[in-house]
Design a protein around this motif. Structure first.
Motif, short mmCIF file in Angstrom:
data_model
loop_
_atom_site.label_atom_id
_atom_site.label_comp_id
_atom_site.label_asym_id
_atom_site.label_seq_id
_atom_site.Cartn_x
_atom_site.Cartn_y
_atom_site.Cartn_z
N ARG A 2 -12.46 3.19 -0.96
CA ARG A 2 -10.94 2.78 -0.76
C ARG A 2 -10.14 3.86 -0.83
O ARG A 2 -10.37 4.98 -1.19
CB ARG A 2 -10.69 1.73 -1.85
CG ARG A 2 -10.56 2.36 -3.16
CD ARG A 2 -10.26 1.23 -4.33
NE ARG A 2 -10.55 1.62 -5.50
CZ ARG A 2 -9.28 2.30 -6.11
NH1 ARG A 2 -8.18 2.54 -5.63
NH2 ARG A 2 -9.67 3.00 -7.27
N ARG A 11 -6.72 -0.28 0.60
CA ARG A 11 -7.72 -0.56 1.65
C ARG A 11 -9.07 -0.13 1.64
O ARG A 11 -9.24 1.04 1.47
CB ARG A 11 -6.87 0.02 3.00
CG ARG A 11 -5.72 -0.40 3.17
CD ARG A 11 -5.23 -0.10 4.47
NE ARG A 11 -3.65 -0.50 4.64
CZ ARG A 11 -2.84 -0.53 5.89
NH1 ARG A 11 -3.39 -0.31 7.05
NH2 ARG A 11 -1.70 -0.77 5.82
N ALA A 12 -9.94 -1.05 1.78
CA ALA A 12 -11.29 -0.56 1.83
C ALA A 12 -11.79 0.18 3.13
O ALA A 12 -11.51 -0.58 4.18
CB ALA A 12 -12.28 -2.00 1.42
#
Length: 185
Positions: A2, A11-12
């Motif tokens: 991430r 955010r992955a």
């Protein structure tokens, strides 16, 4: 994997999955990336990230360049010639909605042509470990005007490195079998 901090925090990124055995993908762990960026933003090296033009050589997943964008860099160019890598970089640029701030060059990082634009301020170099590819890539990047005067170079490697003599050693930190060396042009 991430994004650790900044505008894209949390955010992955796209999963490497089993990956391509020939691609030599071994993404920098979140913890190592966080330690690296804490070191860079700690003040000892000024502020090498804000407003920087980033060159991510042997970009793999693009996580290092995207982390820099998330933390205030203005542009990132990713260089990798792997099919799996370029696919992952494109996916991760999309996940971060960073298309306007990025460029992907599908090319062997050791064979960069003359740079058609401005040189880069912050360079990430994460070649396949123990193969001596970083030395060749940096020599070519310097020769072809990709690296700005006083640029900061972050080199991730497991073996002893032999940087080009145009570069000055600043610091090195060990994280498991990985050593991150900071150099200055």
């Amino acid at each position: 994997m991430r994004i650790v901090a900044g505008a894209f925090k949390g955010r992955a990124l796209a999963s490497v999955g089993k990956g391509d055995p020939g691609a030599h993908l071994r993404p920098t762990t979140d913890r190592t990336r966080e330690s690296l960026f804490n070191m860079l933003s700690g003040g000892r090296f000024g502020d090498p990230i804000t407003d920087a033009r980033v060159l991510d050589l042997f970009a793999g997943t693009g996580a290092l360049g995207l982390e820099a964008l998330s933390r205030g860099a203005t542009h990132a160019t990713f260089v990798d010639d792997g099919t799996k890598s370029t696919s992952l970089i494109k996916q991760n640029i999309g996940i971060c909605e960073a298309q306007a701030q990025t460029k992907l060059i599908r090319r062997d990082a050791r064979k960069l042509p003359e740079n058609p634009g401005a040189p880069y301020d912050l360079i990430f170099l994460d070649p396949p470990y123990g193969k001596g590819l970083g030395e060749t890539a940096l020599t070519q990047a310097l020769k072809q005007n990709w690296i700005a005067k006083d640029a900061l170079i972050v080199w991730e490697e497991s073996a002893t490195i032999a940087p080009p003599e145009e570069l000055t050693y600043l610091d090195a930190r060990k994280y498991g079998d990985t050593t991150i060396t900071l150099l200055q042009a």
